[in-house]
Design a protein around this motif. Structure first.
Motif: not given
Length: 454
Positions: A32, A43, A77-78, A80, A89-90
């Motif tokens: 992360s 993304v 991947n995502g 938030g 960011a993941t």
């Protein structure tokens, strides 16, 4: 050298990742990263992960050289929000390169990479540079092309029961590899394309997805998790130690599956809360989806094997421990619990223990003898969420961590001897003693010595 990539499947971003060392040294499959809001990758983008001050150990006889290096590729991947002007960011899945690529070697031929982005920033590479860089990395590591095809290709789909077995198998393989210090292929757990040839043995095993109702398949999942807050550290093949933010030893989780303790006490996992010096014992049971006897309900999750529960209850001591001190007081008279978990629990992982019903053995005993569980068709036996008294995982983990459940006093002391010796006869002796009241009412017990963690 493999054929060149037909096309770059997604935008390519250069990232100096703070978590890159977790990929290099721990084989992390997910990291992360925080980014400035206006400088974050998108993304679905591919990140070229750069580790600052990567150590190159060229020779044992000379000092270790350091430098910026590309260590992996990863997918966004995502994303938030975290705070004003910042996002997180993941990055997963991650493809770790077998050999780190010095950034200094990519400032001319064959790739003009340019300056690295600042901390918390990513830089999107021009399409031509992106294609050249990916082809260069694929030439050094042929599995790059295969990994990209797997990540961006059409994914194979599996029936729910098969996917459940895949998730459990992945978790067990990861645990085994971690303990044996074996580095798995970077693409070992990437879902294969809809059509594939010459699967690896690992893919074949994971894709086969046999349906076997064994509770032991769930043990590695809970062995590595507790409440999502404590930090877990694997100490041995069947032992994980969880600590709090002050780095105090707080909880040790042990699998005793297929060991004398399981055979004599009927349990799979035990929790040892070192702060309260308390042992809690868990037996796992796996619920299956069956037709509901209620006309409008369709189906429900239930456990149907009455004989298995009776057998394990027979092994578990039922004597109650009388507390002589406040430290030894427990809210439940038994340290023995059953955990009933849905058969699809492995597909809903969230960093905590599996969701399920935690039921104390002392409640199960009378419930097994009366009509509590006779709710199946024609009055058949079944344990369900509707007819059982149970605790959810959050309440149960809080009770363990706050010393409301588990052994106390003489029982904890006796079980420590079992752990040290693993003598089957000693286990039987302890079980027999536990059938009795260990401390008669009104008898004072010496205060427990402090372990420095209270």
């Amino acid at each position: 050298m493999p054929d060149k990539l037909d096309a770059v499947p997604a935008a390519l971003h250069l990232v100096c990742a703070k978590g890159a060392n977790r990929i290099s040294y721990l084989g992390a499959s997910r990291i992360s990263e925080a980014f400035a809001k206006d400088a974050a990758p998108t993304v679905g983008a591919i990140c070229v992960v750069v580790q600052a001050d990567y150590e190159y150990d060229y020779d044992d006889d000379i000092d270790v050289a350091t430098g910026d290096a590309i260590v992996a590729l990863a997918i966004v991947n995502g994303i938030g929000g975290v705070a004003s002007g910042t996002v997180r960011a993941t990055l997963t899945p991650v493809h770790r390169l077998p050999e780190a690529v010095p950034v200094s070697s990519l400032q001319g031929e064959p790739v003009e990479l340019g300056d690295l982005p600042a901390d918390y920033h990513s830089r999107k590479l021009d399409p031509e540079i992106a294609e050249t860089l990916l082809n260069h990395l694929a030439g050094m590591d042929p599995s790059v092309s295969k990994w990209l095809a797997q990540v961006f290709g059409e994914l194979r789909t599996f029936p729910t029961s098969v996917e459940q077995s895949r998730v459990e198998a992945k978790d067990a393989v990861k645990l085994a590899a971690q303990l044996a210090e074996i580095e798995l292929p970077a693409d070992a757990f990437v879902s294969p394309p809809a059509e594939t040839e010459n699967e690896t043995l690992l893919q074949t095993l994971l894709n086969a997805g046999y349906e076997v109702d064994l509770e032991e398949e769930l043990l590695p999942l809970d062995l590595q998790r507790f409440d999502g807050k404590l930090t877990g550290k694997q100490r041995a093949a069947s032992v994980t130690e969880f600590t709090d933010k002050w780095d105090r030893t707080k909880l040790i989780v042990m699998s005793v599956n297929k060991k004398p303790i399981e055979l004599e006490l009927g349990v799979d996992l035990l929790y040892w809360d070192q702060i309260h010096d308390s042992f809690t014992f868990i037996q796992y049971k796996r619920l299956e989806k069956v037709p509901s006897p209620k006309p409008s309900s369709g189906s429900e999750w239930a456990y149907l094997r009455k004989g298995e529960i009776e057998k394990q209850l027979e092994l578990m001591p039922s004597g109650k421990d009388s507390s002589a001190t406040a430290a030894d007081w427990r809210a439940f008279g038994t340290p023995f619990w059953f955990k009933f978990v849905r058969g699809d629990a492995g597909s809903k992982l969230d960093g905590k223990t599996l969701k399920g019903m935690h039921i104390p053995a002392d409640w199960l005993r009378p419930a097994m003898k009366d009509e509590t569980f006779m709710s199946g068709p024609r009055g058949g036996f079944r344990v369900t969420y509707d007819n059982a008294k149970y605790l959810g995982r959050t309440a149960f983990t809080q009770l363990i961590s706050r010393g409301f459940v588990g052994t106390a006093g003489a029982r904890s002391k006796a079980f420590k001897k079992v752990l040290r010796s693993k003598d089957r006869e000693l286990i039987i002796a302890v079980r027999t003693e536990w059938q009795k009241d260990t401390t008669p009412a009104g008898t004072a017990r010496a205060p427990r010595a402090s372990n420095g963690l209270d």
